[in-house]
Scaffold this motif. Sequence first.
Motif, short mmCIF file in Angstrom:
data_model
loop_
_atom_site.label_atom_id
_atom_site.label_comp_id
_atom_site.label_asym_id
_atom_site.label_seq_id
_atom_site.Cartn_x
_atom_site.Cartn_y
_atom_site.Cartn_z
N GLY A 129 11.26 35.92 62.74
CA GLY A 129 10.93 34.70 62.00
C GLY A 129 12.14 33.77 62.05
O GLY A 129 12.30 32.95 62.93
N SER B 228 17.97 38.88 60.37
CA SER B 228 18.13 40.31 60.07
C SER B 228 19.59 40.70 60.21
O SER B 228 20.22 40.44 61.24
N PHE C 101 17.38 42.93 64.03
CA PHE C 101 16.04 43.39 64.43
C PHE C 101 15.18 42.29 65.05
O PHE C 101 14.09 42.59 65.54
N GLY C 102 15.65 41.06 65.04
CA GLY C 102 14.85 39.98 65.62
C GLY C 102 14.97 39.86 67.12
O GLY C 102 14.41 38.93 67.72
N GLY D 39 18.88 32.30 49.28
CA GLY D 39 19.90 31.27 49.16
C GLY D 39 20.49 30.84 50.49
O GLY D 39 21.65 30.45 50.54
N CYS D 40 19.73 30.90 51.56
CA CYS D 40 20.21 30.39 52.85
C CYS D 40 19.04 29.65 53.49
O CYS D 40 17.98 30.24 53.71
N GLY E 114 14.24 33.27 57.34
CA GLY E 114 12.78 33.19 57.49
C GLY E 114 12.09 33.65 56.21
O GLY E 114 12.48 34.67 55.62
N ALA F 156 9.14 34.94 55.86
CA ALA F 156 8.39 36.20 56.00
C ALA F 156 9.33 37.39 55.89
O ALA F 156 9.09 38.31 55.09
N VAL G 231 1.88 42.09 61.96
CA VAL G 231 2.62 40.83 62.09
C VAL G 231 1.97 39.82 61.15
O VAL G 231 0.77 39.52 61.27
N TYR H 266 19.29 47.61 48.91
CA TYR H 266 18.32 46.55 49.16
C TYR H 266 18.11 46.46 50.67
O TYR H 266 19.02 46.13 51.42
N GLN I 196 19.28 43.61 53.08
CA GLN I 196 20.70 43.28 53.27
C GLN I 196 21.45 44.39 53.99
O GLN I 196 22.67 44.42 53.99
N ILE J 161 11.09 48.30 65.41
CA ILE J 161 12.41 47.65 65.43
C ILE J 161 12.53 46.92 64.09
O ILE J 161 12.28 45.73 63.94
C1 LIG Z 1 23.08 34.25 55.79
C2 LIG Z 1 22.06 35.13 55.14
C3 LIG Z 1 21.69 34.87 53.83
C4 LIG Z 1 20.73 35.68 53.22
N1 LIG Z 1 20.39 35.41 51.92
C5 LIG Z 1 19.45 36.17 51.32
C6 LIG Z 1 19.07 35.90 49.97
O1 LIG Z 1 19.55 34.96 49.33
N2 LIG Z 1 18.13 36.71 49.41
C7 LIG Z 1 17.57 37.76 50.08
O2 LIG Z 1 16.73 38.45 49.52
N3 LIG Z 1 17.91 38.03 51.36
C8 LIG Z 1 18.84 37.26 51.99
N4 LIG Z 1 19.20 37.55 53.28
C9 LIG Z 1 18.58 38.69 53.95
C10 LIG Z 1 17.24 38.27 54.55
O3 LIG Z 1 16.25 38.20 53.54
C11 LIG Z 1 16.76 39.29 55.59
O4 LIG Z 1 17.72 39.43 56.59
C12 LIG Z 1 15.42 38.88 56.18
O5 LIG Z 1 14.84 39.99 56.83
C13 LIG Z 1 15.59 37.76 57.17
O6 LIG Z 1 14.35 37.31 57.61
P1 LIG Z 1 14.28 36.45 58.96
O7 LIG Z 1 12.88 36.13 59.22
O8 LIG Z 1 15.26 35.33 58.87
O9 LIG Z 1 14.89 37.47 60.00
P2 LIG Z 1 14.28 38.10 61.33
O10 LIG Z 1 15.45 38.75 61.97
O11 LIG Z 1 13.54 37.09 62.09
O12 LIG Z 1 13.26 39.16 60.78
C14 LIG Z 1 13.73 40.30 60.11
C15 LIG Z 1 12.66 41.35 60.13
O13 LIG Z 1 11.61 40.95 59.27
C16 LIG Z 1 10.38 41.34 59.82
N5 LIG Z 1 9.56 40.13 60.02
C17 LIG Z 1 9.97 38.85 60.06
N6 LIG Z 1 8.90 38.04 60.17
C18 LIG Z 1 7.81 38.84 60.24
C19 LIG Z 1 6.42 38.61 60.34
N7 LIG Z 1 5.92 37.39 60.40
N8 LIG Z 1 5.59 39.67 60.37
C20 LIG Z 1 6.08 40.93 60.30
N9 LIG Z 1 7.38 41.20 60.20
C21 LIG Z 1 8.24 40.17 60.15
C22 LIG Z 1 10.64 42.04 61.11
O14 LIG Z 1 10.68 43.42 60.89
C23 LIG Z 1 12.01 41.55 61.49
O15 LIG Z 1 12.72 42.48 62.24
C24 LIG Z 1 20.15 36.77 53.92
C25 LIG Z 1 20.52 37.01 55.24
C26 LIG Z 1 21.46 36.21 55.84
C27 LIG Z 1 21.87 36.49 57.26
#
Ligand SMILES: Cc1cc2nc3c(=O)[nH]c(=O)nc-3n(C[C@H](O)[C@H](O)[C@H](O)COP(=O)(O)OP(=O)(O)OC[C@H]3O[C@@H](n4cnc5c(N)ncnc54)[C@H](O)[C@@H]3O)c2cc1C
Length: 486
Positions: free
Chosen positions: A114, A118, A122-123, A174-175, A179, A181, A239, A441, A444, A479
């Motif tokens: 998304g 991760s 994992f993305g 807070g970022c 994504g 999701a 998904v 958690y 994280q 993954i």
């Molecule tokens: C800079 C930073 C700040 C953050 N701040 C916070 C915060 O304030 N609060 C908090 O709770 N977390 C926070 N996180 C952690 C964040 O919530 C997780 O890393 C989350 O998984 C990121 O989602 P993404 O879609 O960006 O990542 P991606 O790497 O795209 O996805 C992570 C995983 O989520 C799953 N996924 C994503 N989209 C889908 C979908 N549509 N269907 C099925 N599976 C899916 C997959 O397993 C994928 O591997 C932060 C992370 C970072 C790097």
Amino acid sequence: MAQTTRRQFIRQTTLAAAALRGAPLTALTPEWGVAEIAEQNAAPVDAKTMRKFASAITGSVITPAAPEYESARQVFNRAFDRRPALIVQCAGASDIARALEFAQRHNLPLAVRGGGHSRAGFGVCDGGVVIDLSRMNQVKVDVSKRVARADAGSLVRDMDQATQRFGLATTMGGCPTVGIAGLTLGGGEGLLMSKYGAACDNLISAQLLTVDGRQVEASQTSNPDLFWAIRGGGGNFGVVTALEYQLHPITDVLAGTLTYPPGRIPELLQAFVKFVATAPDEMNVVGEVLPTAEGPRFHMFCCYCGDPQQGTELLKPLRALKPQQDNIRVASYLETQATINPYAPAAHFQTDLFLPQLTADAIATITTAANNAPPNTRVFIVALSGAVTRVGASETAFPLRQPGFELDIMGRWLDPYGKTSVVEWVRSLRDKLQPFAHGVYVNQLGDTSEDLVRAAYGSNYARLVEIKKKYDPKNVLRINQNIQPG
Ligand SMILES: Cc1cc2nc3c(=O)[nH]c(=O)nc-3n(C[C@H](O)[C@H](O)[C@H](O)COP(=O)(O)OP(=O)(O)OC[C@H]3O[C@@H](n4cnc5c(N)ncnc54)[C@H](O)[C@@H]3O)c2cc1C
């Protein structure tokens, strides 16, 4: 028939990808550096098959030969330098279904992305298929019902911008570039969680594609087992293509950071703990211990989503501790959300622990580690209190429901030489804090193991395994912080 080795397969897939883009096949040599793919029985994919697949995709298919491949394969955590065979930028559910089917037919590793944030990378995957949802980012708001319906590739900022136009919001991280999701599926902590619960607590329904291509809805009334599992259980079950959230009225907040002079870490952490113990639901606070040349420094980020005068009154004990800088002020929630996370994409390692109490011994452990920390490390301390802790631990798969402190222990490195000391420091502090911990958690965590995943879900793990068996018995979606179907 001759067996295809993994290395041959990688080369064939890469060459087929090049052919698909019309690139000269000789342009890609085995030295080009495609990393090993994880699958043992992957069937070779020829150029014709690749072309046929790409022609059926409404979005776009990016292969290693494409000029945009290098940027398209990058994820937030630059420690993960992986080279997928295909990045499928999906335009909708039918693209996702095709990519799911293609990856399974050819036994390719499959990553779902998304926002690409991760911690464990994992993305993206080596040699396989990335289902990239970044093009699916529309958010629609029904103001009268206070509901937002968002495509699953939407980012936190897409959601915040769309809802704030109407003076509404829901708990988001807070970022701005995380994504929604990934955030919600793992739980989803944010500045509004003490008042309105975690992101997953505000989820009304989700649309998913299962690995066998079925479109299903998950809500309290449709597939409630799945709805329970996706509120914390991550991307293990299908998904997600769209999510629907409950919104709340939010306009301005009283928010900002108190930065204290270097030192005094035990005193300041104790004050932080005391403050959290009596803070009302409107107050959300996050502490951060950062090493500096003058010694470790404590920052406290505060966000009060109630009457600013009452918030100002509440902050008096923190201000009495004489911060060196105090930029707390009334600001729009949107602006606050956009500025809270100052970190740019970088190679990093982070791990996580949940501590029900920040005892004097735990504080002493953090202080000693902070006094000996390499540069670019930090301990981020998220206070869990209020609404997020009033949901039962087994009501959703996200189990961090008791009041306490979630610690993100993190270090970045700017060149490969910095990595070892940072990773050792992070691991060592985790080990030392382990006796005080009760869970982690999942969102994280920058590493993974069966033990960590079990620790993340505690007594919810067994139920998650049963639901995984039902929706993804062959563990196609692995993954991730993986719940193994057994
Ligand atoms: C800079 C930073 C700040 C953050 N701040 C916070 C915060 O304030 N609060 C908090 O709770 N977390 C926070 N996180 C952690 C964040 O919530 C997780 O890393 C989350 O998984 C990121 O989602 P993404 O879609 O960006 O990542 P991606 O790497 O795209 O996805 C992570 C995983 O989520 C799953 N996924 C994503 N989209 C889908 C979908 N549509 N269907 C099925 N599976 C899916 C997959 O397993 C994928 O591997 C932060 C992370 C970072 C790097």
